[in-house]
Write a protein that holds these residues in place. Structure first.
Motif, mmCIF file in Angstrom:
data_model
loop_
_atom_site.group_PDB
_atom_site.id
_atom_site.type_symbol
_atom_site.label_atom_id
_atom_site.label_comp_id
_atom_site.label_asym_id
_atom_site.label_seq_id
_atom_site.Cartn_x
_atom_site.Cartn_y
_atom_site.Cartn_z
ATOM 1 N N LEU A 172 0.813 -1.214 0.000
ATOM 2 C CA LEU A 172 0.000 0.000 0.000
ATOM 3 C C LEU A 172 0.847 1.266 0.000
ATOM 4 O O LEU A 172 0.349 2.351 -0.295
ATOM 5 N N GLU A 173 2.112 1.145 0.342
ATOM 6 C CA GLU A 173 3.001 2.298 0.325
ATOM 7 C C GLU A 173 3.776 2.398 -0.986
ATOM 8 O O GLU A 173 4.755 3.123 -1.082
ATOM 9 N N ARG A 174 3.345 1.615 -1.994
ATOM 10 C CA ARG A 174 3.923 1.638 -3.330
ATOM 11 C C ARG A 174 5.364 1.132 -3.360
ATOM 12 O O ARG A 174 6.125 1.454 -4.259
ATOM 13 N N GLN A 202 9.196 1.898 -8.889
ATOM 14 C CA GLN A 202 8.202 1.125 -9.621
ATOM 15 C C GLN A 202 8.707 0.842 -11.034
ATOM 16 O O GLN A 202 9.161 1.757 -11.731
ATOM 17 N N CYS A 203 8.639 -0.410 -11.455
ATOM 18 C CA CYS A 203 9.121 -0.758 -12.783
ATOM 19 C C CYS A 203 8.410 -2.004 -13.299
ATOM 20 O O CYS A 203 7.751 -2.732 -12.544
ATOM 21 N N ILE A 204 8.544 -2.227 -14.596
ATOM 22 C CA ILE A 204 8.010 -3.411 -15.255
ATOM 23 C C ILE A 204 9.174 -4.381 -15.461
ATOM 24 O O ILE A 204 10.139 -4.058 -16.159
ATOM 25 N N ILE A 205 9.084 -5.554 -14.847
ATOM 26 C CA ILE A 205 10.180 -6.528 -14.890
ATOM 27 C C ILE A 205 10.046 -7.410 -16.128
ATOM 28 O O ILE A 205 8.961 -7.922 -16.433
ATOM 29 N N GLU A 206 11.146 -7.557 -16.834
ATOM 30 C CA GLU A 206 11.154 -8.402 -18.031
ATOM 31 C C GLU A 206 11.698 -9.797 -17.727
ATOM 32 O O GLU A 206 11.120 -10.798 -18.160
ATOM 33 N N LYS A 207 12.790 -9.888 -16.998
ATOM 34 C CA LYS A 207 13.324 -11.198 -16.641
ATOM 35 C C LYS A 207 14.271 -11.072 -15.458
ATOM 36 O O LYS A 207 14.793 -9.988 -15.161
#
Length: 357
Positions: A258-260, A282-287
């Protein structure tokens, strides 16, 4: 007549000074009755701030300015409580002001702005009330406190993070940050404040990272995280322990609290291992790929010291700033009306109380 005026103007100073003396003399006894933590911490920081200000200003002014800061911070606390956002008690820092910390970050710009509005609104009410008392008592001390209280709330409305105005701008328009960036230079010259220059410089650097370096943020990046895997039971059971040259991609899951704060959980089924690590943003993980393995022997047996390269792309959640147009207009109008009221009140205090700080 002169004696009556002297008596009236000195009365608030006596009240405030007497209050300070009582707090200092009875502070130890009072603290013993309080629960350490929620009340004792803020109270101690208040008393330390009062003592620090009293080294430069009269006791009455020192107590008054800390109380005005308290009213401002209570505005944030009340606003946060109204929407169910947990926050800490106010903490006072000498010559820096006061602050509260959010135990859970807002989920959108509207919520952030709502909490930010609470401080200047209640702070302005408090400073205006002090002006009313100053007018009634004809007190130079209270006139000075009213003026400085109004000034502090006005400065807090500047559209510069982490000031309240910078947070309100998130729900009005982020173009106000550019106004704060340029206008902040003028304020630095006017105030000649090293502290405000540091705040402005941090704000400018943050804008640079967000918008100038944004293209680089959209490129794939790599974050290295370490894990320690106990393998002594596996070795005793006859399992093959991977060597230093072993490389492979690992399955993973990711989530945010909840705290990101984002976490990544890696899994190595052959070793029956699950490991968790935090990500810096915050990020989008690829591998997730093993980049280094080392066998180490600790007191409780053999372990694998594993390093993983996490390939990811930074995620900038623009939906955070999605605010209905009606809310933008409402918050924007309130923002400029409040700023205008503060300027008008400061001018009035200057005329009536002959105060010009």
């Amino acid at each position: 007549m002169q004696n009556e005026q002297k008596k009236n103007t000195s009365t608030p100073l006596k009240w405030l000074g007497g209050g300070a003396a009582m707090l200092l003399l009875k502070g130890k006894a009072i603290l013993s009755l309080l629960k350490i933590g929620k009340i004792a911490g803020p109270l101690i920081s208040m008393m330390v701030s009062i003592g620090a200000y009293a080294l430069i200003y009269p006791w009455g002014f020192a107590i008054g300015i800390v109380l005005l800061l308290l009213v401002h911070e209570l505005g944030h606390v009340i606003a946060a409580k109204r929407i169910g956002l947990p926050v800490s008690a106010p903490l006072f820092i000498p010559f820096l002001g006061a602050l509260i910390t959010m135990k859970k970050h807002p989920l959108d710009a509207k919520t952030e702005a709502y909490v930010a509005f609470g401080g200047p609104i209640l702070g302005t009410i408090g400073a205006t009330a002090v002006f009313g008392a100053a007018y009634y008592m004809d007190s130079p001390l209270l006139y000075s406190l009213a003026y400085i209280g109004l000034l502090l709330n006005l400065i807090n409305l500047l559209p510069i993070h982490p000031l309240d105005g910078g947070r309100i701008a998130t729900a009005v328009t982020r173009w106000l940050w550019l106004v704060g960036l340029v206008g902040g230079l003028a304020i630095i010259v006017y105030l000649r404040s090293i502290l405000f220059f540091i705040i402005w410089a941090m704000f400018a650097y943050d804008l640079y990272n967000k918008y100038v370096k944004r293209r680089n943020n959209n490129r794939p990046q790599s974050v290295t995280k370490g894990f320690l895997i106990p393998v002594e039971p596996l070795r005793e059971a006859g399992y093959m322990i991977p060597g230093a040259e072993h490389r492979r991609d690992l399955p993973f899951t990711t989530y945010s609290d909840l705290e990101r704060q984002q976490y990544v959980v890696v899994r190595w089924d052959q070793l029956n291992y699950y490991g968790k690590a935090t990500l810096p943003q915050q990020c989008i993980i690829e591998k997730v790929r093993i980049s280094q393995l080392e066998q180490v022997t600790l007191e409780n047996g053999l372990h694998l010291k594993m390093q993983c390269d996490i390939s990811c792309t930074v995620h900038d959640n623009d939906k955070y700033y999605d605010v209905p147009a009606s809310t933008r207009w409402k918050y924007g109008t309130a923002y400029f009306v409040l700023a205008g009221f503060l300027v008008g009140m400061m001018y009035l205090v200057h005329l009536v109380g002959n105060v010009n700080l």
